[in-house]
Enzyme design. Structure first.
Site, PDB file in Angstrom:
ATOM      1  N   HIS A  37       2.969   0.933   9.170  1.00  0.00           N
ATOM      2  CA  HIS A  37       3.890   0.615   8.072  1.00  0.00           C
ATOM      3  C   HIS A  37       3.491   1.418   6.823  1.00  0.00           C
ATOM      4  CE1 HIS A  37       4.611  -3.016  10.613  1.00  0.00           C
ATOM      5  NE2 HIS A  37       5.846  -2.739  10.259  1.00  0.00           N
ATOM      6  N   ASP A  96      15.011   6.619   5.288  1.00  0.00           N
ATOM      7  CA  ASP A  96      14.708   5.603   4.274  1.00  0.00           C
ATOM      8  C   ASP A  96      14.699   4.201   4.876  1.00  0.00           C
ATOM      9  OD1 ASP A  96      14.290   6.970   1.912  1.00  0.00           O
ATOM     10  OD2 ASP A  96      16.406   6.982   1.345  1.00  0.00           O
ATOM     11  N   LEU A 113       4.605  -7.048   5.557  1.00  0.00           N
ATOM     12  CA  LEU A 113       3.228  -7.534   5.386  1.00  0.00           C
ATOM     13  C   LEU A 113       2.241  -6.378   5.330  1.00  0.00           C
ATOM     14  CD1 LEU A 113       3.379 -10.419   8.022  1.00  0.00           C
ATOM     15  CD2 LEU A 113       3.539 -10.639   5.537  1.00  0.00           C
ATOM     16  N   TYR A 115      14.045  -4.129  17.795  1.00  0.00           N
ATOM     17  CA  TYR A 115      13.042  -5.123  17.384  1.00  0.00           C
ATOM     18  C   TYR A 115      13.733  -6.335  16.756  1.00  0.00           C
ATOM     19  CZ  TYR A 115       9.158  -7.070  14.627  1.00  0.00           C
ATOM     20  OH  TYR A 115       8.218  -7.904  14.067  1.00  0.00           O
ATOM     21  N   LYS A 126      13.838 -10.337  17.959  1.00  0.00           N
ATOM     22  CA  LYS A 126      13.409 -11.455  17.101  1.00  0.00           C
ATOM     23  C   LYS A 126      14.551 -12.454  16.887  1.00  0.00           C
ATOM     24  CE  LYS A 126       9.130 -10.358  16.467  1.00  0.00           C
ATOM     25  NZ  LYS A 126       8.051 -11.250  16.924  1.00  0.00           N
ATOM     26  N   GLY A 166       8.583 -13.574  12.941  1.00  0.00           N
ATOM     27  CA  GLY A 166       9.462 -12.414  13.092  1.00  0.00           C
ATOM     28  C   GLY A 166       9.317 -11.486  11.916  1.00  0.00           C
ATOM     29  N   SER A 167      10.444 -11.082  11.356  1.00  0.00           N
ATOM     30  CA  SER A 167      10.416 -10.116  10.264  1.00  0.00           C
ATOM     31  C   SER A 167      11.748 -10.134   9.526  1.00  0.00           C
ATOM     32  CB  SER A 167      10.163  -8.737  10.861  1.00  0.00           C
ATOM     33  OG  SER A 167      10.631  -7.748   9.988  1.00  0.00           O
ATOM     34  N   SER A 168      11.714  -9.674   8.272  1.00  0.00           N
ATOM     35  CA  SER A 168      12.939  -9.683   7.463  1.00  0.00           C
ATOM     36  C   SER A 168      13.999  -8.721   7.995  1.00  0.00           C
ATOM     37  CB  SER A 168      12.607  -9.336   6.007  1.00  0.00           C
ATOM     38  OG  SER A 168      11.984  -8.085   5.935  1.00  0.00           O
ATOM     39  N   CYS A 169      13.634  -7.848   8.949  1.00  0.00           N
ATOM     40  CA  CYS A 169      14.643  -6.912   9.469  1.00  0.00           C
ATOM     41  C   CYS A 169      15.655  -7.601  10.388  1.00  0.00           C
ATOM     42  CB  CYS A 169      13.997  -5.731  10.169  1.00  0.00           C
ATOM     43  SG  CYS A 169      13.120  -6.163  11.657  1.00  0.00           S
ATOM     44  N   THR A 194       8.397 -11.179   4.937  1.00  0.00           N
ATOM     45  CA  THR A 194       8.796  -9.885   4.419  1.00  0.00           C
ATOM     46  C   THR A 194       7.785  -8.843   4.913  1.00  0.00           C
ATOM     47  OG1 THR A 194       9.423  -8.755   2.411  1.00  0.00           O
ATOM     48  CG2 THR A 194       7.474 -10.170   2.261  1.00  0.00           C
ATOM     49  N   HIS A 243      -4.264 -13.113  18.052  1.00  0.00           N
ATOM     50  CA  HIS A 243      -5.277 -13.428  17.032  1.00  0.00           C
ATOM     51  C   HIS A 243      -6.025 -12.208  16.505  1.00  0.00           C
ATOM     52  CE1 HIS A 243      -7.825 -13.044  20.536  1.00  0.00           C
ATOM     53  NE2 HIS A 243      -8.884 -13.048  19.751  1.00  0.00           N
ATOM     54  N   ARG A 244      -5.827 -11.046  17.127  1.00  0.00           N
ATOM     55  CA  ARG A 244      -6.500  -9.853  16.611  1.00  0.00           C
ATOM     56  C   ARG A 244      -5.594  -9.017  15.716  1.00  0.00           C
ATOM     57  NH1 ARG A 244     -10.041  -7.887  21.848  1.00  0.00           N
ATOM     58  NH2 ARG A 244     -11.697  -9.417  21.581  1.00  0.00           N
TER      59      ARG A 244
HETATM   60  O1  GFB Z   1       6.861   0.237   6.231  1.00  0.00           O
HETATM   61  P1  GFB Z   1       8.032   0.911   6.837  1.00  0.00           P
HETATM   62  O2  GFB Z   1       7.770   1.773   8.018  1.00  0.00           O
HETATM   63  O3  GFB Z   1       9.022  -0.252   7.216  1.00  0.00           O
HETATM   64  O4  GFB Z   1       8.767   1.845   5.743  1.00  0.00           O
HETATM   65  P2  GFB Z   1      10.545  -0.672   7.047  1.00  0.00           P
HETATM   66  C1  GFB Z   1       9.134   1.366   4.489  1.00  0.00           C
HETATM   67  C2  GFB Z   1       9.672   2.507   3.642  1.00  0.00           C
HETATM   68  O5  GFB Z   1       8.585   3.365   3.287  1.00  0.00           O
HETATM   69  C3  GFB Z   1      10.723   3.394   4.301  1.00  0.00           C
HETATM   70  C4  GFB Z   1       8.936   4.706   3.495  1.00  0.00           C
HETATM   71  O6  GFB Z   1      11.722   3.722   3.353  1.00  0.00           O
HETATM   72  C5  GFB Z   1       9.919   4.643   4.672  1.00  0.00           C
HETATM   73  O7  GFB Z   1      10.703   5.822   4.739  1.00  0.00           O
HETATM   74  N1  GFB Z   1       7.719   5.516   3.732  1.00  0.00           N
HETATM   75  C6  GFB Z   1       7.262   6.501   2.911  1.00  0.00           C
HETATM   76  C7  GFB Z   1       6.880   5.437   4.771  1.00  0.00           C
HETATM   77  N2  GFB Z   1       6.174   7.076   3.426  1.00  0.00           N
HETATM   78  C8  GFB Z   1       5.895   6.432   4.575  1.00  0.00           C
HETATM   79  C9  GFB Z   1       4.865   6.595   5.546  1.00  0.00           C
HETATM   80  O8  GFB Z   1       3.974   7.453   5.464  1.00  0.00           O
HETATM   81  N3  GFB Z   1       4.886   5.719   6.603  1.00  0.00           N
HETATM   82  C10 GFB Z   1       5.860   4.751   6.740  1.00  0.00           C
HETATM   83  N4  GFB Z   1       5.812   3.914   7.803  1.00  0.00           N
HETATM   84  N5  GFB Z   1       6.864   4.613   5.835  1.00  0.00           N
HETATM   85  C11 GFB Z   1       9.959  -1.863   9.241  1.00  0.00           C
HETATM   86  C12 GFB Z   1      10.632  -2.092  10.554  1.00  0.00           C
HETATM   87  O9  GFB Z   1      10.873  -1.229   8.466  1.00  0.00           O
HETATM   88  O10 GFB Z   1       9.639  -3.061   8.574  1.00  0.00           O
HETATM   89  C13 GFB Z   1       9.976  -3.126  11.352  1.00  0.00           C
HETATM   90  O11 GFB Z   1      10.739  -0.858  11.223  1.00  0.00           O
HETATM   91  C14 GFB Z   1       9.559  -4.338  10.546  1.00  0.00           C
HETATM   92  O12 GFB Z   1      10.842  -3.513  12.355  1.00  0.00           O
HETATM   93  C15 GFB Z   1       8.872  -3.950   9.264  1.00  0.00           C
HETATM   94  O13 GFB Z   1      10.688  -5.114  10.256  1.00  0.00           O
HETATM   95  C16 GFB Z   1       8.538  -5.133   8.408  1.00  0.00           C
HETATM   96  O14 GFB Z   1      10.585  -1.749   6.016  1.00  0.00           O
HETATM   97  O15 GFB Z   1      11.482   0.444   6.820  1.00  0.00           O
END
Ligand code: GFB
Length: 329
Positions: free
Chosen positions: A180, A287, A167, A137, A141, A107-110, A165, A12-13
């Protein structure tokens, strides 16, 4: 769900859990049960067993999970698979043992294959290889979905999995590396503005596409599913026939219906923050999946409507970041 029904919100947090509490409270549910991590370690089988036996929740929303962005998933794979398997195994099994009426597993779209046809339908689950950066991960899920499905089949439970998707929203984790992309970029752009820096470096090539959903929309969608009439809820549970020709897991996608490139996202966040400098891309950083737009027609056709545009959601999130984190930076 009766307004007095005993509802346990696990996690819940967190980003979704905190929004779930707001959504349920606003809709008049007044018998919510919560436990902080310090009060109840969901990876501890005995503790979870005792908690369920004592509290006997009627409904469970399982939003507790070990989560993080692309870097965290890639760097701590053992923690991601171990903690998620443990949390969901304990909570799903004890929900069955204690006669929980409905459970929603998040879960998640991954969970979907890396190279899925777009938009991604629920039945594309398990049709191809997963994206490597978050496979531990995703597999945890997927095991949770299969567990809901198996318990429904063998024990007649009503356990449904909801796959959001990407969030974002107030209460997110703004850690510079483990977060994220949206909270990470809000922080990067804000700090660059404050320090008068002329460049913000965004990970990857900027070309991957992502679909984003505001956490309050996600929470409202979850409550919408939990409130469905029995016949509609049962339809969401898919098919219990393991020999069915059509593959219908108890799964519902929850998305916004559109996606944008990371480059476009960075430009939008720059505007919301009021950053005037340049944006560059570090292509030595991963990416991840190139595109993962979900087909959310199942929940849209049931009547759920999202309330927040990406622009309004980003503005709210930046205000949250400033109110909570500016002092600490
Ligand atoms: O949000 P993110 O880490 O999640 O990255 P994923 C999304 C995209 O943003 C990737 C780019 O292409 C990253 O390379 N990006 C650009 C960055 N700059 C940044 C930054 O400063 N920080 C981050 N984090 N990304 C996650 C999964 O994947 O999605 C989890 O690892 C989960 O398991 C989540 O499913 C919803 O969409 O790539």
């Amino acid at each position: 769900m009766d307004k007095n029904a005993k509802i346990y919100v696990a996690g819940h947090r967190g980003l979704v859990g905190s929004a779930l509490i707001r959504s349920l409270t606003q809709k008049g549910y007044n018998n919510l049960i919560t436990r902080s991590h310090a009060e109840l370690d969901l990876t501890n089988h005995t503790a979870v067993k005792e908690f369920f036996a004592t509290e006997k929740p009627e409904y469970v929303l399982l939003a507790a999970a070990k989560v993080g962005g692309i870097y965290a998933n890639n760097t701590y794979p053992a923690e991601f698979i171990h903690e998620n398997l443990a949390i969901q195994t304990n909570v799903i099994h004890q929900s069955y043992v204690n006669g929980v009426k409905r459970l929603l597993f998040l879960g998640s779209s991954c969970i979907y294959p890396r190279d899925c046809p777009q938009p991604i339908k629920e039945e594309y689950l398990l049709t191809g290889p997963l994206e490597a950066t978050n496979r531990p991960y995703a597999l945890a899920k997927i095991a949770g979905i299969e567990m809901c499905w198996s318990y429904n089949r063998q024990y007649g439970t009503q356990f449904l999995a909801a796959m959001p998707t990407n969030l974002y929203g107030p209460g997110d984790n703004y850690h510079p590396e483990n977060s994220h992309v949206i909270p990470a970029l809000i922080r990067k752009f804000h700090e660059a503005k404050i320090d008068n820096r002329s460049e913000v470096v965004v990970w990857g090539t900027g070309s991957p596409m992502r679909e984003f959903l505001y956490n309050q929309d996600m929470a409202d969608a979850c409550v919408f599913l939990m409130q469905l009439e029995d016949d509609l809820f049962s339809k969401c549970l898919g098919s219990n026939d393991s020999h069915a020709e059509s593959f219908q897991p108890p799964l519902v996608n929850i998305g916004s219906g559109s996606d944008i490139t990371i480059r476009e996202l960075a430009e939008k966040i720059g505007e919301v923050v009021g950053y005037q400098g340049n944006i560059s891309f570090d292509s030595t950083k991963p990416d991840g999946t190139l595109r993962k737009l979900m087909d959310s027609s199942k929940i849209f056709n049931l009547g759920h409507v999202n309330q927040f545009s990406l622009e309004s959601g980003l503005t709210n999130t930046y205000n949250d970041f400033k109110s909570i984190h500016t002092q600490k930076l």
